[in-house]
Design an enzyme around this catalytic site. Structure first.
Site, PDB file in Angstrom:
ATOM      1  N   GLU A 137       1.012  -1.284   0.050  1.00  0.00           N
ATOM      2  CA  GLU A 137      -0.061   0.004   0.069  1.00  0.00           C
ATOM      3  C   GLU A 137       0.827   1.111  -0.022  1.00  0.00           C
ATOM      4  O   GLU A 137       1.911   1.347   1.027  1.00  0.00           O
ATOM      5  CB  GLU A 137      -0.934  -0.139   0.960  1.00  0.00           C
ATOM      6  CG  GLU A 137      -1.887   1.106   1.356  1.00  0.00           C
ATOM      7  CD  GLU A 137      -2.568   1.402   2.784  1.00  0.00           C
ATOM      8  OE1 GLU A 137      -2.697   0.253   3.270  1.00  0.00           O
ATOM      9  OE2 GLU A 137      -2.524   2.517   3.442  1.00  0.00           O
ATOM     10  N   ARG A 166       0.836  10.417   0.416  1.00  0.00           N
ATOM     11  CA  ARG A 166       1.138  11.400   1.395  1.00  0.00           C
ATOM     12  C   ARG A 166       2.221  12.229   0.991  1.00  0.00           C
ATOM     13  O   ARG A 166       2.665  13.242   1.567  1.00  0.00           O
ATOM     14  CB  ARG A 166       1.399  10.657   2.914  1.00  0.00           C
ATOM     15  CG  ARG A 166       0.062  10.131   3.259  1.00  0.00           C
ATOM     16  CD  ARG A 166       0.514   9.588   4.727  1.00  0.00           C
ATOM     17  NE  ARG A 166      -0.533   8.741   5.064  1.00  0.00           N
ATOM     18  CZ  ARG A 166      -0.253   7.977   6.027  1.00  0.00           C
ATOM     19  NH1 ARG A 166       0.614   8.116   7.078  1.00  0.00           N
ATOM     20  NH2 ARG A 166      -1.507   7.034   6.601  1.00  0.00           N
ATOM     21  N   LYS A 200     -11.090  -1.780   5.974  1.00  0.00           N
ATOM     22  CA  LYS A 200     -10.039  -1.374   6.711  1.00  0.00           C
ATOM     23  C   LYS A 200     -10.380  -0.859   8.018  1.00  0.00           C
ATOM     24  O   LYS A 200     -11.352  -0.363   8.226  1.00  0.00           O
ATOM     25  CB  LYS A 200      -9.232  -0.241   6.047  1.00  0.00           C
ATOM     26  CG  LYS A 200      -8.273   0.236   6.490  1.00  0.00           C
ATOM     27  CD  LYS A 200      -7.139   0.923   5.785  1.00  0.00           C
ATOM     28  CE  LYS A 200      -5.830   1.341   6.717  1.00  0.00           C
ATOM     29  NZ  LYS A 200      -4.743   1.491   5.600  1.00  0.00           N
TER      30      LYS A 200
HETATM   31  O1  LIG Z   1      -1.233   5.269   8.238  1.00  0.00           O
HETATM   32  C1  LIG Z   1      -0.953   4.281   8.032  1.00  0.00           C
HETATM   33  C2  LIG Z   1      -0.949   3.329   8.965  1.00  0.00           C
HETATM   34  O2  LIG Z   1      -0.997   3.931  10.095  1.00  0.00           O
HETATM   35  C3  LIG Z   1       0.173   2.539   9.058  1.00  0.00           C
HETATM   36  O3  LIG Z   1       1.241   2.790   9.893  1.00  0.00           O
HETATM   37  P1  LIG Z   1       1.541   2.298  11.209  1.00  0.00           P
HETATM   38  O4  LIG Z   1       1.727   0.859  11.085  1.00  0.00           O
HETATM   39  O5  LIG Z   1       2.697   2.961  11.537  1.00  0.00           O
HETATM   40  O6  LIG Z   1       0.810   2.889  12.188  1.00  0.00           O
HETATM   41  C1  LIG Z   2      -4.460   4.534   7.506  1.00  0.00           C
HETATM   42  C2  LIG Z   2      -3.828   4.440   5.962  1.00  0.00           C
HETATM   43  O1  LIG Z   2      -3.501   3.332   5.740  1.00  0.00           O
HETATM   44  C3  LIG Z   2      -4.497   5.247   5.065  1.00  0.00           C
HETATM   45  O2  LIG Z   2      -3.920   6.322   5.097  1.00  0.00           O
HETATM   46  O3  LIG Z   2      -5.010   5.070   3.969  1.00  0.00           O
END
Ligand SMILES: O=C[C@H](O)COP(=O)(O)O
Ligand SMILES: CC(=O)C(=O)O
Length: 212
Positions: free
Chosen positions: A43, A47, A131
């Site tokens: 994914e 950003r 999700k």
């Molecule tokens: O926004 C993306 C998700 O929070 C994944 O990132 P994370 O595994 O660091 O929380």
């Molecule tokens: C939180 C996540 O994975 C997103 O930004 O779609």
């Protein structure tokens, strides 16, 4: 149109690394390392300004990984990531506009949910793989257990604050199809261009958690 089945697109992949690209070259190197480590999906979050180009480059250079887009916040972005070559897309939440756009898209869309009402809205729109975000802050393990009764037909992809240790607990839940997380692409490895470490992390994750 109807919803594209995300479980078919993800083809049994249990781990979906979440990655924010700094450059197109970095993105191709990361996807290549993850694939070498046995991971079959990635994914790429929207950003950074290079994200769409990164998705297109991965689709071209690493065709045996399913490339998806994350942080899709509106229908225009959903159309853009499909045009770039993403085969799935996820959002940190969901809106009526995105639930409709996901039905009109030729890619698999996973709306984000954090409440029962959001699950019901996504279900009514035809989605079955959702999700679950942000997993750790909302105590998603407890939610998954509580939702097994009322939402028996739904499968989830918890994401947010999950690491290699917690991943095991999530993947044991019968209503978890796969999970997302950034622990396979740590910031220091990205900064150093240490693709070998990312490949090793991927290999370890597949060995301990299973790819499919
Ligand atoms: O926004 C993306 C998700 O929070 C994944 O990132 P994370 O595994 O660091 O929380
Ligand atoms: C939180 C996540 O994975 C997103 O930004 O779609």
């Amino acid at each position: 149109m109807s919803v594209v089945d995300a479980q078919v697109v993800l083809d049994g992949e249990r781990i979906v690394p979440v990655y924010t690209p700094a450059s197109v070259a970095e993105a191709v190197a990361v996807a290549t390392a993850l694939r070498r480590g046995g991971i079959g999906a990635i994914e790429v979050t929207l950003r950074t300004p290079v994200a769409l180009a990164a998705i297109a480059a991965i689709a071209e250079a690493v065709p045996d990984i399913a490339v998806g887009a994350g942080t899709v916040l509106d229908a225009e972005q959903l159309r853009a990531v499909q045009h770039a070559g993403a085969t799935f897309a996820v959002s940190p939440g969901c809106t009526p506009e995105l639930l409709q756009a996901g039905r009109d898209a030729a890619l698999a869309y996973l709306p984000g949910v954090a409440t029962g009402s959001e699950v019901m809205a996504a279900l009514a729109a035809g989605y079955r793989l959702l999700k679950l975000f942000p997993a750790e802050p909302i105590n998603a393990l407890a939610l998954l257990s509580a939702w097994r009764g009322p939402f028996a037909q739904v499968r989830f992809c918890p994401t947010g604050g999950i690491d290699a240790t917690r991943a095991r607990d999530y993947l044991r839940q019968p209503n978890v199809a796969c999970l997302g997380g950034s622990w396979l692409t740590p910031a220091d490895a990205l900064a150093q261009g240490d693709w070998g470490r990312i490949e090793t992390l991927a290999r370890e994750a597949v060995a301990t958690l299973g790819a499919g």
